[in-house]
Design a protein around this motif. Structure first.
Motif, short mmCIF file in Angstrom:
data_model
loop_
_atom_site.label_atom_id
_atom_site.label_comp_id
_atom_site.label_asym_id
_atom_site.label_seq_id
_atom_site.Cartn_x
_atom_site.Cartn_y
_atom_site.Cartn_z
N LEU A 152 -2.78 -4.99 4.52
CA LEU A 152 -3.27 -4.20 3.39
C LEU A 152 -4.65 -3.65 3.69
CD1 LEU A 152 -2.46 -6.62 0.44
CD2 LEU A 152 -1.35 -4.42 0.83
N PRO A 153 -5.00 -2.49 3.11
CA PRO A 153 -6.38 -2.02 3.20
C PRO A 153 -7.32 -3.02 2.53
CG PRO A 153 -4.92 -0.27 2.44
CD PRO A 153 -4.12 -1.54 2.40
N GLY A 154 -8.42 -3.31 3.19
CA GLY A 154 -9.42 -4.18 2.58
C GLY A 154 -9.36 -5.62 3.03
N GLU A 166 -2.29 -1.91 -4.64
CA GLU A 166 -2.16 -1.19 -3.37
C GLU A 166 -3.11 -1.67 -2.28
OE1 GLU A 166 -2.93 2.84 -4.34
OE2 GLU A 166 -5.08 2.53 -4.70
N ASP A 167 -4.08 -2.51 -2.63
CA ASP A 167 -5.02 -3.01 -1.63
C ASP A 167 -5.58 -4.34 -2.10
OD1 ASP A 167 -6.80 -2.31 -3.65
OD2 ASP A 167 -7.51 -0.51 -2.62
N VAL A 168 -6.50 -4.90 -1.34
CA VAL A 168 -7.01 -6.23 -1.66
C VAL A 168 -7.73 -6.27 -3.02
CG1 VAL A 168 -8.66 -8.02 -0.99
CG2 VAL A 168 -7.16 -6.99 0.73
N ASP A 182 0.81 -1.23 0.00
CA ASP A 182 0.00 0.00 0.00
C ASP A 182 0.84 1.27 0.00
OD1 ASP A 182 0.85 -0.49 2.57
OD2 ASP A 182 -0.97 0.24 3.54
#
Length: 209
Positions: free
Chosen positions: A55-57, A32-34, A9
């Motif tokens: 990670l975000p998500g 950068e994220d899921v 990310d």
């Protein structure tokens, strides 16, 4: 060339990894994220995914869960060397786990080995996995307890257990001291602990420090 997707990310970190890998592997995409990671893997079907754990998500494990069974292999590349992150990621389907202190040539070698089907770990982390299979870490108990905590609560818990003051935790995580206090209260309540001392002992017993 081994085809690689980089998932992290932080854009600057991805750029640094891409530069280190230039000429040795083919970086076909970044994410950068899921959601963007899952989309990139499905679109490019790389040989190896360099996967950050947090990670975000939903985190790296969620990426592997959504991708499902494919020919792609996952190599965790994380700043975290905590036992629950290492073991949880391997249980989630990763073929290896290395920390971000790794050098460029070492990372290239790790990617190549994972692409060939080997399992690769930073030396200290291999011990966690061996201990888990040997039964000296009670993984079920660790997972059950940690599942009660949110991602942010886990971060606060680990820093507090390591002896950080509230203001140091706030500075480290870019949150207010009041927010740290709120998370800490929630952690103690969920884990049925009464003090920082008990939390440190709890985390140490589970090799979370």
């Amino acid at each position: 060339m081994t085809r690689v997707v980089i998932v992290d990310d932080h854009a600057m970190f991805r750029a640094g990894v891409r530069a280190e890998l230039a000429g040795a592997v083919e970086v076909v995409a970044e994410a950068e994220d899921v959601p963007t990671a899952v989309a990139a893997v499905r679109e490019h079907q790389p040989d190896v995914v360099l996967l950050d754990v947090h990670l975000p998500g939903g985190g790296g494990v969620e990426v592997m869960r959504q991708v499902g069974a494919t020919g792609t292999r996952f190599l965790a590349l994380s700043v975290s060397d905590a036992a629950e992150d290492v073991i949880g990621t391997i249980r989630g389907g990763a073929r290896g786990y290395v920390t971000k202190t790794i050098t460029g040539p070492e990372l290239v070698a790790a990617i190549t080995r994972v692409a060939d089907g080997d399992a690769v770990f930073s030396p200290r982390l291999a011990g966690f996995v061996l201990d888990a299979f040997a039964g000296s870490i009670e993984i079920a108990a660790v997972d059950e307890d940690l599942d009660r905590l949110t991602e942010r609560e886990r971060e606060v818990m680990r820093l507090i257990a390591r002896g950080y003051a509230y203001k140091e935790v706030a500075r480290e995580l870019f949150i207010s001291i009041k927010t740290v206090e709120t998370h800490m209260s929630s952690v103690l309540r969920k884990l049925q602990l009464s003090s920082r001392h008990e939390l440190t002992r709890w985390a140490s017993d589970r090799r979370l420090l």
